[in-house]
Scaffold this motif. Structure first.
Motif, short mmCIF file in Angstrom:
data_model
loop_
_atom_site.label_atom_id
_atom_site.label_comp_id
_atom_site.label_asym_id
_atom_site.label_seq_id
_atom_site.Cartn_x
_atom_site.Cartn_y
_atom_site.Cartn_z
N PHE A 151 31.82 22.56 35.62
CA PHE A 151 32.47 23.78 35.15
C PHE A 151 33.76 23.50 34.37
CE2 PHE A 151 30.39 25.44 39.19
CZ PHE A 151 29.27 25.89 38.51
N VAL A 152 34.60 22.59 34.91
CA VAL A 152 35.90 22.35 34.28
C VAL A 152 35.74 21.61 32.97
CG1 VAL A 152 38.15 21.26 34.54
CG2 VAL A 152 37.09 22.40 36.49
N SER A 176 40.15 27.75 36.54
CA SER A 176 40.32 29.19 36.44
C SER A 176 39.67 29.90 37.62
CB SER A 176 39.68 29.70 35.13
OG SER A 176 38.31 29.33 35.08
N VAL A 177 39.83 31.22 37.65
CA VAL A 177 39.27 32.03 38.72
C VAL A 177 37.74 31.91 38.74
CG1 VAL A 177 38.94 34.41 39.53
CG2 VAL A 177 41.19 33.66 38.73
N VAL A 178 37.12 31.95 37.56
CA VAL A 178 35.66 31.88 37.51
C VAL A 178 35.16 30.51 37.99
CG1 VAL A 178 35.57 31.13 35.09
CG2 VAL A 178 33.63 32.33 36.09
N THR A 179 35.90 29.46 37.68
CA THR A 179 35.52 28.13 38.16
C THR A 179 35.59 28.06 39.68
OG1 THR A 179 36.32 27.08 36.13
CG2 THR A 179 36.05 25.67 38.05
N GLU A 234 45.50 39.05 34.53
CA GLU A 234 45.40 40.38 33.93
C GLU A 234 44.48 41.27 34.77
OE1 GLU A 234 43.78 42.38 29.78
OE2 GLU A 234 44.56 40.33 29.78
N SER A 235 44.84 42.53 34.87
CA SER A 235 44.06 43.46 35.70
C SER A 235 42.64 43.62 35.15
CB SER A 235 44.74 44.82 35.73
OG SER A 235 43.94 45.76 36.43
N PRO A 236 41.63 43.65 36.05
CA PRO A 236 40.25 43.87 35.59
C PRO A 236 40.04 45.26 34.98
CG PRO A 236 40.30 42.96 37.82
CD PRO A 236 41.70 43.38 37.49
N ILE A 237 40.91 46.20 35.29
CA ILE A 237 40.77 47.58 34.80
C ILE A 237 41.88 47.86 33.79
CG2 ILE A 237 40.70 50.01 35.44
CD1 ILE A 237 39.76 49.18 38.19
N LEU A 271 39.09 36.31 34.46
CA LEU A 271 38.20 35.25 34.94
C LEU A 271 38.67 33.88 34.51
CD1 LEU A 271 34.74 36.95 34.27
CD2 LEU A 271 35.77 36.47 36.51
N LEU A 272 39.37 33.78 33.38
CA LEU A 272 39.82 32.49 32.86
C LEU A 272 41.28 32.23 33.16
CD1 LEU A 272 38.01 32.52 29.37
CD2 LEU A 272 37.29 31.40 31.49
N ALA A 273 41.88 33.05 33.99
CA ALA A 273 43.29 32.89 34.34
C ALA A 273 43.48 31.80 35.38
CB ALA A 273 43.86 34.21 34.85
#
Length: 308
Positions: free
Chosen positions: A137-138, A146-149, A236-239, A251-253
């Motif tokens: 992933f990385v 990141s968060v998604v990883t 960043e906020s999802p909404i 997701l990439l933060a």
């Protein structure tokens, strides 16, 4: 005479079996009490150390080099976001894989090989999944730390547990349920979706509870993929307030989670940071119990609707 002798032997055997059963019950009870007492002692020690530090300021403050000003805002928000990704990936894929292996896959050597490997993967050390995620992933997909990883890493970690639990839950459903569905003209998918899954959902939720409870407390794989120990901002906020109202940039933060924050604090020599780590541990336990409580409630509601 012979009949009397045989009856005495039978009674002696029954008495020995009852004694063995009694001894086993005592040993089992003592083992359970030792585990429960030890767990309660550890929780009591954690609460007594960390409870004075718990406050609204502690929950809404970012980490700091000063223990008195340090908080876990970025850590618990990161834990929630990572667990959201983990659950979104592991639950549907795990359940779908379990359904395919149990209901659709042919019973041959290949299916047996897959089953053995899935079962073995459930016991692989978590650091191995961290190394796999680091390369895949990385660096492979260039997702970075990141968060998604993190979510995908923990999803891989708990996926075997969800698959095995789903298969066992489906296997426990009597074949008469399937035969009755076929008898009414249902297709294979209708039989699974309308008849088998509703009966198996309670047991599947139990496996999901165990899987997510393990994932939320993992540290080693997240350290391996580059989780931060000090982060003073939120993703960043999802909404969003404007169209399309949903943002996926979080997701990439970069991220941190509560276990990573605890690991950072307990590695410091100052006693005040040890107290902070204990307080963060209380929050982590509370989050785990809350997550489990929701799943248990859903399982209870689903089981009430089932009538065999």
């Amino acid at each position: 005479m012979t009949t009397t002798h045989n009856m005495r032997q039978i009674r002696a055997i029954i008495n020995r079996n009852k004694l063995s059963e009694y001894i086993f019950s005592i040993v089992g009870l003592l083992s359970m009490l030792i585990g429960i007492v030890t767990l309660l002692a550890l929780i009591f020690d954690l609460v007594s150390d960390g409870a004075p530090r718990l406050s609204w300021e502690f929950l809404t403050s970012f980490p700091s080099r000063r223990a008195a000003n340090a908080g876990i805002l970025s850590a618990w928000v990161g834990s929630l976001l990572v667990m959201l990704v983990t659950a979104s990936v592991a639950i549907p894929i795990g359940i779908a894989s379990g359904i395919y292996l149990e209901e659709y896959a042919q019973k041959n050597w290949l299916a047996d090989l897959i089953e053995i490997n899935v079962t073995n993967l459930a016991g692989v050390p978590s650091i191995i999944y961290g190394l796999l995620a680091l390369g895949l992933f990385v660096y492979g997909f260039n997702l970075g730390p990141s968060v998604v990883t993190a979510g995908l890493t923990l999803a891989l970690l708990v996926l075997p547990v969800v698959i095995v639990t789903t298969r066992e839950a489906l296997r426990a459903i009597p074949n008469s349920i399937r035969e009755a569905a076929y008898a009414t003209g249902a297709s294979k998918w209708q039989m699974i979706w309308d008849h088998v899954l509703p009966y198996a959902t309670g047991s599947i939720l139990t496996g999901i509870i165990v899987a997510l409870a393990r994932a939320i407390g993992e540290t080693a794989p997240l350290i391996t993929i580059g989780a931060l120990t000090f982060i003073a901002f939120l993703p960043e906020s999802p909404i969003k307030g404007e169209f399309p109202f949903i943002s996926l940039s979080w997701l990439l933060a970069p991220f941190t989670v509560i276990p990573i924050q605890m690991f950072d604090w307990v590695s410091r020599p100052q006693e005040a940071f040890q107290v902070n780590a204990a307080a963060a541990g209380i929050v982590l336990i509370a989050m785990t119990l809350a997550m489990n409580a929701v799943a248990i409630y859903l399982r209870y509601r689903l089981r009430k609707t089932i009538k065999w």
